[in-house]
Design a protein around this motif. Structure first.
Motif, PDB file in Angstrom:
ATOM      1  N   MET A   1       0.854  -1.205   0.000  1.00 31.26           N
ATOM      2  CA  MET A   1       0.000   0.000   0.000  1.00 31.26           C
ATOM      3  C   MET A   1       0.873   1.232   0.000  1.00 31.26           C
ATOM      4  O   MET A   1       2.012   1.191   0.470  1.00 31.26           O
ATOM      5  N   ALA A   2       0.364   2.307  -0.503  1.00 36.35           N
ATOM      6  CA  ALA A   2       1.099   3.561  -0.476  1.00 36.35           C
ATOM      7  C   ALA A   2       1.116   4.078   0.960  1.00 36.35           C
ATOM      8  O   ALA A   2       0.223   3.776   1.745  1.00 36.35           O
ATOM      9  N   VAL A  28       1.179   3.709  -8.112  1.00 42.44           N
ATOM     10  CA  VAL A  28       0.231   3.227  -9.132  1.00 42.44           C
ATOM     11  C   VAL A  28       1.008   2.662 -10.327  1.00 42.44           C
ATOM     12  O   VAL A  28       0.684   1.586 -10.847  1.00 42.44           O
ATOM     13  N   THR A  31       2.510  -0.752  -9.712  1.00 36.55           N
ATOM     14  CA  THR A  31       1.582  -1.872  -9.572  1.00 36.55           C
ATOM     15  C   THR A  31       1.434  -2.647 -10.882  1.00 36.55           C
ATOM     16  O   THR A  31       0.945  -3.767 -10.898  1.00 36.55           O
ATOM     17  N   MET A  32       1.864  -2.048 -11.991  1.00 38.19           N
ATOM     18  CA  MET A  32       1.834  -2.801 -13.260  1.00 38.19           C
ATOM     19  C   MET A  32       2.747  -4.017 -13.142  1.00 38.19           C
ATOM     20  O   MET A  32       3.834  -3.943 -12.576  1.00 38.19           O
ATOM     21  N   GLY A  33       2.300  -5.137 -13.693  1.00 38.66           N
ATOM     22  CA  GLY A  33       3.052  -6.381 -13.589  1.00 38.66           C
ATOM     23  C   GLY A  33       4.153  -6.498 -14.630  1.00 38.66           C
ATOM     24  O   GLY A  33       4.336  -5.614 -15.468  1.00 38.66           O
ATOM     25  N   PRO A  34       4.872  -7.630 -14.596  1.00 42.45           N
ATOM     26  CA  PRO A  34       6.025  -7.796 -15.497  1.00 42.45           C
ATOM     27  C   PRO A  34       5.635  -8.088 -16.944  1.00 42.45           C
ATOM     28  O   PRO A  34       6.466  -7.963 -17.838  1.00 42.45           O
TER      29      PRO A  34
END
Lengths: 314, 314
Positions: A1-2, A28, A31-34
């Motif tokens: 969490m931020a 944010v 949070t994008m995945g690989p």
């Protein structure tokens, strides 16, 4: 969490930039995945930064955000196969013209420039019929329409020679300001649409109307947006063309009578100086009262400009 | 009209910033008329700058822009009175949490802070019924649901005294992860919703469920967006509350079990450290197996912080 963004220590700094959690946007993004493609990662990263910076800069209120949520929902709700409201809203915001400029600038990175492009707009049809050179695209005459003979040559930018069999696709609103899609009571499908195959010298010629200025629809989200911005809904009169050949980079553009009163404030920002045309009186042709000569210059597909290497990396 | 953006002189400058018409965005801004409200002028000016800067920065392609047009249309097309897709998409992009932070930071510009806010989300209902203190909001028991007695005091931030008659509005998903709106086969309207009026000491108490983590819908534009970003659709378990009183600034927030596995990567970015709660076993109450004490602090409506003067200008 931020980290907490609540400012539990009430002694906030007065600098606006420091008033909001400086880690939120990066969180944010992270949070994008690989498995995101590199291009999508670039697009979403920039989108998050600009979207969040916009909200912080204007201190977007909850009510304003909720109004925007309702506005976005209303766009799709009014859209139909005949009405692409998201396209129209993006045009009003200048986005399609900007995207067109970006695409065209990349095409035009050589020492010579092909014909200027302009936006496609929402009314192009993939189903326009091929017609014979010299035919008319006017299936349904409209009161007040002034018939024009349009002609010219489609030329190779690099050799100066005509391009045989290049396809000249034209579409335009009728003299009542409406396209066939929008006006089924008065227009049959493909009225004022047609594709023409250039002759052995790269020449094309056919009959059409002098174009008519028209208003975007005065209902729906785009109209609401124009009202909020105190803007008119007018587009200057224009003829749409899309010129293609398998061995050349295609050109989609619009041509404008140079004396149209809406050129300066076109509501979709698609006018460029070199697309202004001079319609002239035509004599000795019973079929038309006006004539327009317009010559198109295409670049070969393998034509490279000074940015060729840089572009290869994109 | 804006100056030609076609670069008719092909000898473009290699600096990216100079590759595009530097007057385009200002021209779009200047097209706004004199009757725009000052706030809307500020909002649209910032919107144009960020939207255009985004497009130029990433050199947005025509295909990408068109994909975005289709995406925006699809948002409204899947929305219904029970499904607010634009709200959900904005949540996934972090926008609602950011707007909430902005609004809350303004509220919290004093030396003391009220209870942290968090996002409203798309499932609040204006129609939740008032219930009696001590009642349950569970109309339709759900397998696996663990009943919790929730209680606490609603307190004036400045005096430390309870606020009689403050309204505590709670809503939550059932143990199957669905709200009443989404689950009409199993839940009657207002299941797991209710408003409670605090007693003379500002106390509230009722029965609810320990919350359950759930997935956003795995269809539609928001799901497509999550997939493009290689992100999961999970929200950590949470209870929504909205606490109001006519003389106080209201508080809308969410409470999270501190041991939830999705806290770090909440797909709508709504978790804050001070909203984490400790659910404890409850003994000697046949109605519930768990208990949660949560005390809420509200600021009086006229409470002003150190930014009061600056805010007065907005």
């Amino acid at each position: 969490m931020a980290p907490s963004t609540n400012g539990q220590n009430g002694a906030s700094q007065p600098q606006k930039a420091e008033r909001f959690d400086p880690t939120f946007t990066q969180h944010v993004i992270d949070t994008m995945g690989p498995n995101v493609t590199p291009r999508n990662r670039q697009l979403f990263t920039a989108l998050f930064k600009h979207l969040h910076d916009f909200a912080r800069e204007v201190e977007l209120s909850v009510d304003e955000w909720m109004a925007a949520v309702h506005f976005v929902n209303s766009i799709g709700q009014i859209s139909t196969p005949q009405r692409n409201e998201a396209h129209r809203v993006s045009d009003i915001l200048g986005l399609e013209s900007l995207v067109d400029e970006i695409a065209n600038k990349i095409v035009a990175d050589g020492d010579l420039d092909p014909t200027s492009s302009s936006i496609l707009g929402p009314f192009w049809s993939p189903n326009a019929p091929f017609r014979e050179l010299g035919d008319t695209i006017i299936q349904n005459p409209c009161e007040g329409g002034r018939v024009c003979k349009m002609f010219g040559t489609i030329t190779d930018l690099t050799t100066g020679k005509g391009i045989p069999n290049a396809v000249f696709d034209i579409w335009q609103a009728s003299a009542n300001g409406k396209y066939d899609f929008q006006d089924p009571d008065n227009q049959t499908p493909n009225n004022l649409r047609g594709k023409f195959r250039a002759d052995e010298q790269g020449r094309y010629y056919f009959y059409c109307y002098h174009p008519t200025a028209y208003s975007l629809p005065r209902d729906g989200p785009s109209w609401k947006l124009l009202n909020l911005m105190d803007r008119h809904p007018m587009r200057p009169a224009h003829i749409h063309i899309m010129v293609t050949h398998p061995e050349y980079k295609g050109c989609t553009t619009q041509l404008y009578p140079k004396d149209d009163p809406w050129l300066e404030t076109d509501t979709v920002f698609a006018v460029k100086n070199d697309l202004l045309c001079d319609f002239k009186p035509l004599e000795n042709d019973p079929k038309a009262e006006l004539q327009l000569e317009y010559n198109v210059f295409l670049a070969p597909k393998d034509y490279k400009g000074i940015f060729a290497n840089a572009k290869g990396k994109l």
